[in-house]
Design a protein around this motif. Sequence first.
Motif, PDB file in Angstrom:
ATOM      1  N   SER A  93       0.885 -15.345  40.509  1.00 51.08           N
ATOM      2  CA  SER A  93       1.919 -14.497  40.077  1.00 51.08           C
ATOM      3  C   SER A  93       1.810 -14.808  38.798  1.00 51.08           C
ATOM      4  CB  SER A  93       2.603 -14.239  40.673  1.00 51.08           C
ATOM      5  OG  SER A  93       3.155 -14.275  41.756  1.00 51.08           O
ATOM      6  N   ALA A  94       1.268 -15.627  38.406  1.00 55.46           N
ATOM      7  CA  ALA A  94       0.418 -16.316  36.519  1.00 55.46           C
ATOM      8  C   ALA A  94      -0.145 -15.012  36.151  1.00 55.46           C
ATOM      9  CB  ALA A  94       0.376 -17.555  36.598  1.00 55.46           C
ATOM     10  N   ARG A  95       0.210 -14.825  34.806  1.00 61.73           N
ATOM     11  CA  ARG A  95      -0.963 -14.242  34.272  1.00 61.73           C
ATOM     12  C   ARG A  95      -1.620 -14.938  33.111  1.00 61.73           C
ATOM     13  NH1 ARG A  95       3.759 -13.169  34.357  1.00 61.73           N
ATOM     14  NH2 ARG A  95       5.510 -13.536  32.177  1.00 61.73           N
ATOM     15  N   LEU A  96      -2.843 -15.351  33.081  1.00 59.00           N
ATOM     16  CA  LEU A  96      -3.892 -15.279  32.610  1.00 59.00           C
ATOM     17  C   LEU A  96      -4.572 -14.698  31.714  1.00 59.00           C
ATOM     18  CD1 LEU A  96      -4.046 -18.333  35.485  1.00 59.00           C
ATOM     19  CD2 LEU A  96      -4.155 -18.890  33.074  1.00 59.00           C
ATOM     20  N   ASN A  97      -4.103 -14.030  31.604  1.00 64.55           N
ATOM     21  CA  ASN A  97      -5.461 -13.088  31.081  1.00 64.55           C
ATOM     22  C   ASN A  97      -6.344 -13.081  29.737  1.00 64.55           C
ATOM     23  OD1 ASN A  97      -4.201 -10.735  32.661  1.00 64.55           O
ATOM     24  ND2 ASN A  97      -2.497 -10.404  31.880  1.00 64.55           N
ATOM     25  N   ASN A  98      -7.088 -13.063  29.087  1.00 64.28           N
ATOM     26  CA  ASN A  98      -8.014 -13.555  28.028  1.00 64.28           C
ATOM     27  C   ASN A  98      -8.031 -15.111  28.051  1.00 64.28           C
ATOM     28  OD1 ASN A  98      -9.592 -10.698  26.988  1.00 64.28           O
ATOM     29  ND2 ASN A  98      -6.805 -10.273  26.989  1.00 64.28           N
ATOM     30  N   ALA A  99      -7.633 -15.496  29.281  1.00 59.33           N
ATOM     31  CA  ALA A  99      -7.749 -17.859  29.122  1.00 59.33           C
ATOM     32  C   ALA A  99      -8.866 -17.562  29.052  1.00 59.33           C
ATOM     33  CB  ALA A  99      -6.358 -17.999  30.501  1.00 59.33           C
ATOM     34  N   ASN A 100      -9.271 -18.762  28.973  1.00 63.89           N
ATOM     35  CA  ASN A 100     -10.770 -19.840  29.620  1.00 63.89           C
ATOM     36  C   ASN A 100     -10.382 -20.665  30.282  1.00 63.89           C
ATOM     37  OD1 ASN A 100     -13.442 -20.546  29.016  1.00 63.89           O
ATOM     38  ND2 ASN A 100     -12.608 -21.714  27.071  1.00 63.89           N
ATOM     39  N   LEU A 101     -11.072 -20.553  31.214  1.00 62.39           N
ATOM     40  CA  LEU A 101     -10.859 -21.083  32.221  1.00 62.39           C
ATOM     41  C   LEU A 101     -12.997 -21.408  32.564  1.00 62.39           C
ATOM     42  CD1 LEU A 101      -7.758 -19.493  34.418  1.00 62.39           C
ATOM     43  CD2 LEU A 101      -8.084 -21.647  33.985  1.00 62.39           C
ATOM     44  N   ALA A 102     -13.779 -21.679  31.965  1.00 62.78           N
ATOM     45  CA  ALA A 102     -14.350 -21.978  31.691  1.00 62.78           C
ATOM     46  C   ALA A 102     -14.788 -23.866  32.812  1.00 62.78           C
ATOM     47  CB  ALA A 102     -15.328 -21.969  31.346  1.00 62.78           C
ATOM     48  N   ASN A 103     -15.930 -23.912  33.638  1.00 67.71           N
ATOM     49  CA  ASN A 103     -15.648 -25.013  34.388  1.00 67.71           C
ATOM     50  C   ASN A 103     -14.822 -25.749  34.900  1.00 67.71           C
ATOM     51  OD1 ASN A 103     -19.521 -25.681  34.237  1.00 67.71           O
ATOM     52  ND2 ASN A 103     -17.858 -25.134  31.782  1.00 67.71           N
ATOM     53  N   ALA A 104     -13.614 -24.831  34.600  1.00 62.40           N
ATOM     54  CA  ALA A 104     -11.852 -25.363  35.341  1.00 62.40           C
ATOM     55  C   ALA A 104     -12.873 -26.214  36.494  1.00 62.40           C
ATOM     56  CB  ALA A 104     -11.169 -25.009  34.831  1.00 62.40           C
ATOM     57  N   ASN A 105     -11.815 -27.129  36.690  1.00 60.31           N
ATOM     58  CA  ASN A 105     -11.595 -27.721  38.979  1.00 60.31           C
ATOM     59  C   ASN A 105      -9.916 -26.487  39.521  1.00 60.31           C
ATOM     60  OD1 ASN A 105     -11.589 -28.247  41.461  1.00 60.31           O
ATOM     61  ND2 ASN A 105     -11.965 -30.307  40.585  1.00 60.31           N
ATOM     62  N   LEU A 106     -10.523 -25.644  40.220  1.00 57.12           N
ATOM     63  CA  LEU A 106      -9.419 -24.346  40.350  1.00 57.12           C
ATOM     64  C   LEU A 106      -9.406 -25.037  42.326  1.00 57.12           C
ATOM     65  CD1 LEU A 106      -9.264 -22.245  38.014  1.00 57.12           C
ATOM     66  CD2 LEU A 106      -7.252 -22.993  38.426  1.00 57.12           C
ATOM     67  N   ASP A 107     -10.105 -26.082  42.554  1.00 55.55           N
ATOM     68  CA  ASP A 107     -10.371 -26.170  44.451  1.00 55.55           C
ATOM     69  C   ASP A 107      -8.431 -26.394  44.637  1.00 55.55           C
ATOM     70  OD1 ASP A 107     -12.926 -26.234  43.600  1.00 55.55           O
ATOM     71  OD2 ASP A 107     -12.770 -28.496  44.646  1.00 55.55           O
ATOM     72  N   GLY A 108      -8.107 -25.177  46.151  1.00 57.22           N
ATOM     73  CA  GLY A 108      -7.532 -25.658  46.538  1.00 57.22           C
ATOM     74  C   GLY A 108      -6.390 -24.623  45.796  1.00 57.22           C
ATOM     75  N   VAL A 109      -6.343 -24.026  44.489  1.00 59.03           N
ATOM     76  CA  VAL A 109      -5.438 -23.321  43.879  1.00 59.03           C
ATOM     77  C   VAL A 109      -4.711 -21.849  44.470  1.00 59.03           C
ATOM     78  CG1 VAL A 109      -3.853 -22.727  41.283  1.00 59.03           C
ATOM     79  CG2 VAL A 109      -5.650 -24.629  42.079  1.00 59.03           C
ATOM     80  N   VAL A 110      -3.384 -22.301  44.461  1.00 58.05           N
ATOM     81  CA  VAL A 110      -2.524 -20.269  44.808  1.00 58.05           C
ATOM     82  C   VAL A 110      -2.442 -19.665  43.656  1.00 58.05           C
ATOM     83  CG1 VAL A 110      -1.246 -19.389  45.438  1.00 58.05           C
ATOM     84  CG2 VAL A 110      -1.374 -21.670  46.554  1.00 58.05           C
ATOM     85  N   LEU A 111      -3.837 -18.726  43.808  1.00 59.86           N
ATOM     86  CA  LEU A 111      -3.474 -17.530  42.752  1.00 59.86           C
ATOM     87  C   LEU A 111      -3.161 -15.918  42.811  1.00 59.86           C
ATOM     88  CD1 LEU A 111      -6.906 -18.929  40.733  1.00 59.86           C
ATOM     89  CD2 LEU A 111      -5.030 -18.743  39.759  1.00 59.86           C
ATOM     90  N   ASP A 112      -2.749 -16.460  43.737  1.00 61.83           N
ATOM     91  CA  ASP A 112      -1.912 -14.505  44.425  1.00 61.83           C
ATOM     92  C   ASP A 112      -1.093 -13.982  44.001  1.00 61.83           C
ATOM     93  OD1 ASP A 112      -3.218 -16.069  47.156  1.00 61.83           O
ATOM     94  OD2 ASP A 112      -1.306 -16.018  48.229  1.00 61.83           O
ATOM     95  N   GLN A 113      -1.226 -13.246  43.038  1.00 63.38           N
ATOM     96  CA  GLN A 113      -1.730 -12.096  42.917  1.00 63.38           C
ATOM     97  C   GLN A 113      -0.596 -12.505  40.603  1.00 63.38           C
ATOM     98  OE1 GLN A 113       3.149 -12.657  44.574  1.00 63.38           O
ATOM     99  NE2 GLN A 113       2.563 -10.705  46.386  1.00 63.38           N
ATOM    100  N   ALA A 114      -1.827 -13.178  41.180  1.00 60.45           N
ATOM    101  CA  ALA A 114      -2.165 -13.792  39.550  1.00 60.45           C
ATOM    102  C   ALA A 114      -2.929 -12.509  38.813  1.00 60.45           C
ATOM    103  CB  ALA A 114      -2.594 -15.279  39.954  1.00 60.45           C
ATOM    104  N   TRP A 115      -2.701 -12.770  37.528  1.00 62.50           N
ATOM    105  CA  TRP A 115      -2.948 -11.640  36.313  1.00 62.50           C
ATOM    106  C   TRP A 115      -4.329 -12.989  35.829  1.00 62.50           C
ATOM    107  CZ3 TRP A 115      -2.252  -6.738  35.905  1.00 62.50           C
ATOM    108  CH2 TRP A 115      -1.456  -5.954  36.492  1.00 62.50           C
TER     109      TRP A 115
END
Length: 166
Positions: A93-115
């Motif tokens: 449920s985090a809000r990451l609108n217009n965020a730069n996550l290029a080349n980030a490691n999000l393996d296994g991360v819970v992004l359910d209901q995130a923006w």
Amino acid sequence: MTGRGMSKAFKAALAAAVLGIGAQLCSLTAAAQDMLGQVDLSSDAFTKAEMTRADIEKGLAGLQPGALLDLSAKALNGLDLSRLDLRRVKLQSARLNNANLANANLDGVVLDQAWLLKADLSNASLKGASLFATQLVGAKMDGADLTGARVAGDFSRASLKAARFD
């Protein structure tokens, strides 16, 4: 019961039921898309961040072994989180609108209901991540690796060139 053993009336009733369920699912999808139109995307909740990259890096550095940094429902809009190892972060449920996550490691991360509207996830690793009901409208996900990820989000107008969904 096989197709031969079913009466014509039963087959007709079954077909009607399947069509009815299909129509209901279509209306739910339309309702979900209409929901985006009911949100004030220009509000602070969808445009500003309540933390900085340095705050997140400090939180990660202070984690005990096996612990998670819970950023659920946090406003992280517009942050540059590129190249960070975020495997120990919960972003439900985090809000990451217009965020730069290029080349980030999000393996296994819970992004359910995130923006993640118009977020840049180019070449990000999301192996085994959970993206249930995640809003990725207009996101850039070119080269992202979603191998083994649980994906059921809105990818409308997202760029997915060379993205992996194995």
